[in-house]
Design a protein around this motif. Structure first.
Motif, PDB file in Angstrom:
ATOM      1  N   LEU A  43       0.833  -1.197   0.000  1.00 10.89           N
ATOM      2  CA  LEU A  43       0.000   0.000   0.000  1.00 10.89           C
ATOM      3  C   LEU A  43       0.874   1.255   0.000  1.00 10.89           C
ATOM      4  N   TRP A  44       1.879   1.262   0.867  1.00  7.33           N
ATOM      5  CA  TRP A  44       2.776   2.406   0.940  1.00  7.33           C
ATOM      6  C   TRP A  44       3.560   2.588  -0.354  1.00  7.33           C
ATOM      7  N   GLY A  72       0.210 -11.912  -3.872  1.00  6.48           N
ATOM      8  CA  GLY A  72      -1.087 -11.285  -4.122  1.00  6.48           C
ATOM      9  C   GLY A  72      -1.429 -10.160  -3.166  1.00  6.48           C
ATOM     10  N   TRP A  73      -1.122 -10.339  -1.877  1.00  2.00           N
ATOM     11  CA  TRP A  73      -1.466  -9.294  -0.912  1.00  2.00           C
ATOM     12  C   TRP A  73      -0.633  -8.036  -1.125  1.00  2.00           C
ATOM     13  N   TYR A  74       0.644  -8.200  -1.437  1.00  2.00           N
ATOM     14  CA  TYR A  74       1.482  -7.032  -1.735  1.00  2.00           C
ATOM     15  C   TYR A  74       0.959  -6.334  -2.991  1.00  2.00           C
ATOM     16  N   ASP A  75       0.656  -7.121  -4.019  1.00  4.89           N
ATOM     17  CA  ASP A  75       0.145  -6.552  -5.274  1.00  4.89           C
ATOM     18  C   ASP A  75      -1.160  -5.798  -5.042  1.00  4.89           C
ATOM     19  N   PHE A  76      -2.037  -6.386  -4.226  1.00  8.13           N
ATOM     20  CA  PHE A  76      -3.316  -5.747  -3.926  1.00  8.13           C
ATOM     21  C   PHE A  76      -3.095  -4.419  -3.196  1.00  8.13           C
ATOM     22  N   LEU A  80      -4.000  -0.698  -4.594  1.00  7.88           N
ATOM     23  CA  LEU A  80      -4.847   0.222  -3.824  1.00  7.88           C
ATOM     24  C   LEU A  80      -4.127   1.543  -3.558  1.00  7.88           C
ATOM     25  N   GLY A  81      -2.844   1.469  -3.234  1.00  6.84           N
ATOM     26  CA  GLY A  81      -2.073   2.686  -2.986  1.00  6.84           C
ATOM     27  C   GLY A  81      -2.018   3.576  -4.215  1.00  6.84           C
ATOM     28  N   VAL A  82      -1.797   2.975  -5.363  1.00 10.19           N
ATOM     29  CA  VAL A  82      -1.766   3.754  -6.609  1.00 10.19           C
ATOM     30  C   VAL A  82      -3.129   4.376  -6.882  1.00 10.19           C
ATOM     31  N   ILE A  83      -4.191   3.605  -6.700  1.00  9.77           N
ATOM     32  CA  ILE A  83      -5.538   4.113  -6.972  1.00  9.77           C
ATOM     33  C   ILE A  83      -5.917   5.213  -5.992  1.00  9.77           C
ATOM     34  N   PHE A  84      -5.644   5.026  -4.703  1.00  8.71           N
ATOM     35  CA  PHE A  84      -6.029   6.017  -3.704  1.00  8.71           C
ATOM     36  C   PHE A  84      -5.364   7.361  -3.950  1.00  8.71           C
ATOM     37  N   VAL A  85      -4.083   7.348  -4.242  1.00 13.77           N
ATOM     38  CA  VAL A  85      -3.350   8.598  -4.357  1.00 13.77           C
ATOM     39  C   VAL A  85      -3.381   9.152  -5.777  1.00 13.77           C
TER      40      VAL A  85
END
Length: 159
Positions: A43-44, A72-76, A80-85
């Motif tokens: 996410l970061w 998968g969890w790191y990719d997810f 999400l981090g890219v989409i949020f910011v």
């Protein structure tokens, strides 16, 4: 002293802080196969991906994506981090486009009202055949036009 663009000043103040946070970029030696980066680091890393990309252009030791990750969890988390910011900025441009459209509509309304008032004032002035009255009405119509434009803009800006 009034700030013309407070967002610019906020961005300039936050930029050094943002670079400080990029110290936790992907490709760090702390992530190994035994202890890979997980969801939260994904996410970061997604949130700082653009800054990391710029740093990566000048420094090959910094990478945008952590190779030693949980999968998968790191990719997810990264996604999400890219989409949020970075993915949410399209809404800002939509609002500004809507605001531009609204401003254009108000400008058209103002022009129509102005033409109609000017036409009626000229008709009224022409009914009076005295040239002094016509000059006086031209002065009055100019003042009415200026005040009407100002009031329409004030009214439109309130919304």
């Amino acid at each position: 002293m009034t700030l013309k663009n407070p967002r610019l000043y906020i961005a300039l103040l936050l930029l050094p802080l943002l670079f400080l946070f990029t110290a936790c970029t992907a490709g760090d030696a702390r992530f190994v196969q035994v202890e890979p980066a997980g969801f939260w680091y994904g996410l970061w890393h997604g949130m700082i991906s653009f800054i990391t990309l710029i740093i990566h252009i000048f420094n090959a030791n910094v990478s945008v994506y952590e190779v030693n990750n949980t999968g998968g969890w790191y990719d997810f988390g990264f996604l999400l981090g890219v989409i949020f910011v970075w993915g949410g900025s399209s809404h800002v441009s939509c609002r500004s486009a809507a605001k531009k459209q609204r401003d254009k509509e108000w400008e058209e309304v103002g022009e129509k009202v102005e033409r109609k008032i000017m036409r009626r004032l000229k008709e009224w002035a022409e009914d009076e055949n005295d040239t002094d009255v016509v000059k006086e009405w031209d002065d009055i119509s100019e003042k009415v036009e200026q005040k009407l434009k100002r009031k329409l803009r004030e009214w439109a800006e309130k919304e």
